[in-house]
Design an enzyme around this catalytic site. Structure first.
Site, PDB file in Angstrom:
ATOM      1  N   ALA A 137       0.865  -1.183   0.000  1.00 31.33           N
ATOM      2  CA  ALA A 137       0.000   0.000   0.000  1.00 31.33           C
ATOM      3  C   ALA A 137       0.895   1.224   0.000  1.00 31.33           C
ATOM      4  CB  ALA A 137      -0.911   0.000   1.218  1.00 31.33           C
ATOM      5  N   ALA A 142       3.654   7.578   3.825  1.00 28.61           N
ATOM      6  CA  ALA A 142       4.491   6.377   3.888  1.00 28.61           C
ATOM      7  C   ALA A 142       4.015   5.360   2.860  1.00 28.61           C
ATOM      8  CB  ALA A 142       4.433   5.765   5.289  1.00 28.61           C
ATOM      9  N   ASP A 293      -9.358   5.423  15.109  1.00 32.12           N
ATOM     10  CA  ASP A 293      -9.815   5.322  13.716  1.00 32.12           C
ATOM     11  C   ASP A 293     -10.118   3.855  13.379  1.00 32.12           C
ATOM     12  OD1 ASP A 293     -10.486   6.262  11.219  1.00 32.12           O
ATOM     13  OD2 ASP A 293      -8.449   6.219  10.438  1.00 32.12           O
TER      14      ASP A 293
END
Length: 564
Positions: A137, A142, A293
């Protein structure tokens, strides 16, 4: 004014880019009102104010979301923070902000190899037996690569993008300046508290840039679940972790977004919903340190109905006093205790705010009517997330906002219930929360808790009494020396005084202009005076000064009228 506020010329190019994006998405009027257009014109930049026709049909929340996406990493992160402020923005805005996905094109591995070698202390090929140069990903801050250690353990490397910190810091400087200008120049936007939002965002983003802090967060949560084998937090490999690198175990599981795969694997959706809810409620209400989150992308489902949480860059903290308040609020909602709910929300909404007794009475009445509306509703039909959203919207309508830690907790709570209902349409968040709430409330009545609170109150009282003689002595000493001052500030009188001061200044300028005109007319009649274009030079200069002063006075009056 804005030119002085901007100050740093190094950020002017980025400022022009921000203004261009805002104009393109139909916010040219905002650019004008906060003074950005004037600044850019001074810098020699040409602005095109025409709005593309296809964007004109978008609703304002969608426009803002599209603009944030185009502005890049820092602004995408800002939108994600705004998505947590359910107390400031209506549901349609929160829904748009929640769509912001932190995706970005991956960098070639060759561009991050040097930084990775520096962080590891040696070449990654010497440490990992396998290292996939293709990222799993990639995000704005990052990108993640899969690897394998010499002992066969599968890990992931979360590598911070090289050179990202200076870019982020420049955006943070610019956002801080723009928030000050927006709060000063646009009264209708002050209710969104731009300076406070940017301050909260700055703290959050700087923490998120420090991957070592994320590792500490993950390890802390893992320790909280040592006695719960059904909850997995990836193990951190500290010998290779640092500010720019996070090395942790690879989680082989089913993404929380892929419910079809969970069904195919034979997982129990109802059990997953209960375990996930209990895990987050434990973090919030028992430990006071929680994953802020918990959306489906940060949750994985494992065999035997286990659940893994990843990405602890955004966490929330609730001290004991806050947890007790939350317990009272949620328990009041579940038991339809109107007075308790109203009292807690009024305490939260009034922190740092000044509200009149009439406003607080009206707010109290609205909250009471709302809670009473749910009287008699069976527990399994009570949608706690919707109730919290509606209650917070009442605060928002009265111009009150929640403290940031509570706003983060409520957003996580609402997200959690949404996930639970996706897994199980009959998911009962109120029933899952009730045991935690009762434990917190019962813990407040134990002898140890009563003794602790009593000792704290006694210590505060003793400290107040012992400091009283010293404070009184300083007060009397200041009074004897004539240095005692009492300052009373009445804002309407202050504004009235400013208006009088502006009026007096204009009157003085008008008198000076009139004197210049009369004096110049007299000088024009003097014979043998130095001439300019056939007219007495001193008289001409006087008339010119009078014209300039008159124009300045007219512009000042016109600007004052527009601002009012």
């Amino acid at each position: 004014m804005l030119w002085q506020a901007i100050g740093a010329v190094r950020d002017l190019g980025r400022l022009h880019e921000i203004a261009g994006v805002l104009i393109r998405y139909g916010f040219g009027d905002l650019v004008r009102r906060i003074g950005m257009a004037r600044t850019l014109e001074r810098a020699g930049k040409a602005l095109h104010w025409r709005e593309p026709e296809e964007l004109a049909r978008l609703e304002p929340p969608a426009r803002v979301r599209r603009a944030l996406e185009e502005l890049g990493p820092s602004f995408i992160k800002l939108g994600q923070i705004l998505a947590t402020r359910v107390d400031l923005f209506p549901s349609e805005w929160i829904a748009e902000f929640s769509k912001l996905q932190d995706d970005a094109p991956a960098l070639p591995f060759a561009e991050i190899h040097a930084q990775l070698t520096e962080d590891l202390g040696e070449a990654p090929e010497n440490i990992f037996t396998e290292l996939d140069v293709r990222p799993l990903a990639a995000a704005s801050l990052a990108q993640v690569h899969r690897a394998r250690l010499a002992d066969g353990c599968a890990v992931v490397l979360k590598i911070r993008r090289p050179g990202i910190r200076p870019t982020v810091e420049a955006d943070l400087r610019l956002l801080a300046r723009l928030a000050e200008i927006v709060e000063a120049e646009t009264p209708d936007l002050r209710r969104y508290r731009p300076k406070e939002v940017v301050r909260q965002f700055t703290l959050s983003l700087r923490r998120e840039l420090d991957f070592a802090a994320e590792c500490r967060n993950a390890e802390r949560v893992a320790n909280q679940f040592k006695a719960h084998p059904e909850i997995i937090v990836p193990r951190i490999h500290w010998q290779w972790c640092g500010e720019r690198l996070n090395v942790q175990d690879f989680v082989e599981g089913i993404s929380g977004r892929n419910l079809t795969a969970a069904d195919a694997a034979g997982l129990d959706r109802k059990l997953l919903a209960r375990r996930g809810a209990q895990a987050v409620l434990k973090m919030m209400l028992e430990d006071g340190f929680f994953h802020a989150d918990p959306h489906p992308g940060n949750v994985f489902y494992l065999p035997e109905n286990r659940i893994a949480f990843i990405d602890f860059g955004m966490v929330g903290r609730l001290p004991e006093e806050r947890r007790v308040q939350v317990a009272h609020l949620l328990h009041g909602l579940v038991t339809r205790d109107t007075e308790t709910v109203a009292g807690v929300l009024l305490d939260w909404g009034s922190e740092g705010e000044s509200s009149s007794d009439v406003e607080l009475t009206r707010l109290n009445s609205e909250i009471g009517a709302f809670v009473d509306m749910y009287h008699g509703v069976p527990l399994h039909r009570l949608d706690l997330g919707v109730m919290l959203s509606d209650l917070v919207s009442i605060l928002r309508e009265h111009g009150l906002s929640l403290p940031p830690d509570l706003a983060l907790m409520l957003k996580a709570f609402i997200t959690l219930e949404g996930m639970g209902r996706q897994l199980d349409p009959n998911f009962d968040m109120a029933a899952e929360a009730t045991p935690f709430l009762k434990n917190i409330l019962l813990a407040q009545t134990t002898p140890d808790a009563l003794a602790r609170r009593g000792w704290r109150a006694l210590s505060d009282a003793i400290g107040l009494v012992t400091s009283l003689p010293k404070d009184l002595r300083q007060f009397l000493r200041a009074a004897r020396r004539g240095k005692l001052q009492v300052q009373v500030e009445v804002l309407p009188l202050k504004q009235f005084g400013q208006q009088i001061d502006r009026a007096a200044s204009r009157l003085a300028l008008s008198i000076a202009i009139a004197a210049l005109i009369v004096g110049s007319a007299i000088v024009m009649t003097v014979e043998r005076a130095p001439a300019l274009a056939g007219l007495p030079s001193f008289g001409m200069l006087g008339f010119i000064a009078a014209v300039i002063g008159g124009l300045w006075l007219l512009v000042s009056i016109w600007r004052s009228g527009r601002s009012e």
